[in-house]
Design an enzyme around this catalytic site. Structure first.
Site, PDB file in Angstrom:
ATOM      1  N   GLY A  59       0.678  -1.258  -0.016  1.00 34.40           N
ATOM      2  CA  GLY A  59      -0.099   0.043  -0.089  1.00 34.40           C
ATOM      3  C   GLY A  59       0.803   1.301  -0.015  1.00 34.40           C
ATOM      4  N   ILE A  65       3.409   2.072   1.762  1.00 40.91           N
ATOM      5  CA  ILE A  65       4.702   1.835   2.230  1.00 40.91           C
ATOM      6  C   ILE A  65       5.657   1.752   1.204  1.00 40.91           C
ATOM      7  CG2 ILE A  65       6.418   0.394   3.868  1.00 40.91           C
ATOM      8  CD1 ILE A  65       4.138  -1.037   4.860  1.00 40.91           C
ATOM      9  N   GLY A 106     -14.977  -3.578   7.042  1.00 39.92           N
ATOM     10  CA  GLY A 106     -14.683  -3.176   5.577  1.00 39.92           C
ATOM     11  C   GLY A 106     -13.274  -3.720   5.201  1.00 39.92           C
ATOM     12  N   LYS A 141       2.494 -10.683  -3.965  1.00 36.23           N
ATOM     13  CA  LYS A 141       3.505  -9.520  -3.510  1.00 36.23           C
ATOM     14  C   LYS A 141       4.730  -9.919  -3.212  1.00 36.23           C
ATOM     15  CE  LYS A 141      -0.521  -6.659  -1.551  1.00 36.23           C
ATOM     16  NZ  LYS A 141      -1.428  -6.550  -0.412  1.00 36.23           N
TER      17      LYS A 141
END
Lengths: 400, 400
Positions: free
Chosen positions: B129, B131, B182, B200
């Site tokens: 994200g 980082i 969420g 990833k």
């Protein structure tokens, strides 16, 4: 093949040569060409060392050699590093340095000279040793407005505080141990008084806000007053004491300071122990990020310098650093900054303290004759006014 | 002013527009010019949204507009993202994407196409994200040979495991809570089975070693088998359970896997909790560094995409990404990797376990009818052979 030169063959300088030799192939692949050290400038001769044949004593040989495209400055200190670096930049050579004194005092000017001459002045190793922080600030956190930078920026003091906390020893004992292990210098003032961390937070703050922060303007309080008694109180409160370098933007004013701070386990820097450094950055959209690693040491620091060299090779003729203007960033008066405060006073002053500070959180660390508590939030100015009425044994800011 | 276009106006795509609007000035300053969104490609019309006038449904309008220099791809999924991105690169437009599926499956090829066309294919937001990790790997850790990358790469599973650990609830309850907040999708398979983290670690490993890792070759074990009983044992052992994506170079062989792992407080990833991600990298000279931050979320992810846009603006006409070759990186057989193992079996098998595993470390978590222990170091193959003799209730690898 590209020719570079190293100024100063001390710990970091010799580390740079070692890194370039050890990872020769992978570095060449990433830089796009082989990197060769043509000269090493040092006062000594290093007889018998393989580097001997490259050693020169006259800087003009290096700066006037058009083959040398990149100069690595690992001498330390402001003079003659400043003159050497400026001359190199003016002659169209990029400079990579680990020298925080130089960057903190002349960074704005040298970045400008580099830009004008279409070369680069890079200083990843000047803050956080091997931790990538300058390049992330310059190239990764570019979509954000930086609201806060807080770091454990000095490995020596972090080692001392970790040892005091984990083994219950006093400051002097922990310092001696750090000196024996080579983590602290014989004259440890620059570390334990916070001067080293002060230059580092000045560099980070200048880069984050694009204006020059004079490190002498930063309120700087070292760790020499922290005692084993304070550590006992911190433990009782579920906290540890760390030395923070912080700059924070509040209502468009920037506060910067170096000081010991009590933090608890909700803080991402809580478990940054021993000689490690950690740097926390808050962006207005990104939220919190944290960078962690070896804050010093020969090879980690040299690795960071060489990453700058690789970047300089990849960007010959193209300036990549965001410059910070020479215009001074006026820091806000630290007396207006707001904290909670851990305070230790003589037991007999408890009633007076309650009267003066109102609602407080007491901490019972079982210290005879002592009364310890944490105040509510107030400015430094308010705290000082109140504290004048009491016999303060110690005060440590609280960040929870 | 530079013109860009956004493909897909979902969570991340609309976040990109929001970031560009919110920090318009500081972004323009860092990029060297103003950035303007000319088109937004989406199937919907977004009537009444200020973006409405920019919405187009036909990609050819964007890809054939020579004014558009940078394309932001935030559609997700491999098709048609792959075709769109490739076409943009071939037409001399840089592409910034947050799409891990795309990068994991076609990264090598798209990087090569970008290089040939002197543009950039950037994907900071595809891992971790907000980082900064792709750019540090590409530009900061260049002096080092990477020996290990280990990350908490999925915020959903980290939230679930943190909740189980801190509140003692079971997997289903924690998952439900994550869905209500969420953090987890209604169909949570990609997260909880480790597929997201797998892509990833494939990207990070490919970048670290410069060769293509096929994510389908990576041993992937999710967290669905972790129970509250396992968490009780972990606690008793002073440990927590995290889902790690790891790749490690041992004797020139690269092992990669996704699996739950027990770690204790000596691990820098120990206090990475909730939806946060942390990525640990070990260099042969640099030692350990760790990056921490919000691993997902609209604005952190969009901020990372926009940092790529800024980089693309600063590098028009200059390719900056290290490419990874299309040559496949053959991963080592996971059966040869060495770990310690936490094992839970029926109490009545204790004697047999001691016979089979030899010296073990028992953990008494007070679970009736259960016997829990940690084995010595052995390969996965050895473990499996030994485990065949026992009724295994659960096994979790131990990293201390």
């Amino acid at each position: 093949m590209i020719q570079i030169s190293v100024l100063g063959y001390g710990t970091v300088g010799s580390g740079v040569v070692e890194v370039l030799n050890t990872n020769k192939e992978s570095i060449a692949k990433r830089a796009g060409q082989e990197i060769n050290v043509k000269y090493v400038l040092d006062l000594k001769d290093f007889e018998g060392d393989p580097i001997q044949e490259k050693v020169v004593h006259d800087y003009s040989l290096i700066v006037n050699d058009p083959e040398v495209k990149i100069v690595v400055e690992t001498m330390g200190g402001v003079n003659p590093a400043y003159e050497f670096v400026k001359e190199a930049l003016l002659k169209g050579k990029s400079v990579c340095t680990s020298n925080k004194e130089l960057v903190a005092s002349h960074g704005a000017e040298l970045l400008e000279v580099a830009k004008k001459n279409k070369v680069n002045f890079l200083f990843e190793a000047s803050v956080g040793g091997g931790i990538p922080i300058i390049r992330p600030l310059n190239q990764s956190l570019t979509a954000d407005e930086i609201q806060e930078i807080t770091g454990i920026l000095n490995g020596t003091t972090n080692y001392i505080l970790t040892k005091m906390s984990q083994e219950g020893v006093g400051f002097e004992t922990a310092l001696k141990d750090a000196q024996e292990k080579g983590y602290a210098e014989r004259n440890p003032e620059a570390d334990i008084e916070g001067y080293d961390a002060c230059r580092k937070i000045a560099i980070l703050t200048s880069l984050a806000y694009g204006m020059h922060v004079n490190f002498e303007d930063i309120y700087t309080e070292g760790i020499t007053k922290i005692t084993d008694v304070d550590i006992r109180y911190a433990k009782e409160a579920g906290a540890v004491i760390k030395m923070f370098g912080t700059s924070k933007k509040v209502d468009n004013k920037v506060f910067a300071m170096i000081s010991p701070v009590m933090i608890n386990s909700t803080n991402p820097l809580y478990s940054v122990n021993d000689v490690f450094n950690g740097i926390f950055v808050k962006g207005n959209l990104l939220g919190d990020v944290m960078f962690y690693g070896a804050g010093a040491g020969k090879l980690p620091t040299a690795s960071a310098v060489v990453s700058d060299v690789v970047d300089a090779v990849k960007h010959l003729g193209i300036n990549i650093m965001q410059i910070w203007s020479s215009k001074p960033l006026e820091l806000a008066d630290i007396n207006d900054s707001v904290h909670r405060y851990f305070v230790r006073i003589p037991k007999e002053e408890e009633d007076k303290a309650r009267e003066v500070f109102g609602a407080i959180e007491t901490i019972d660390a079982g210290v005879y004759g002592d009364f310890g508590f944490i105040t509510g939030e107030m400015t430094e100015r308010e705290y000082k006014e109140k504290a004048e009425n009491l016999i303060i044994r110690n005060m440590i800011r609280v960040a929870f």
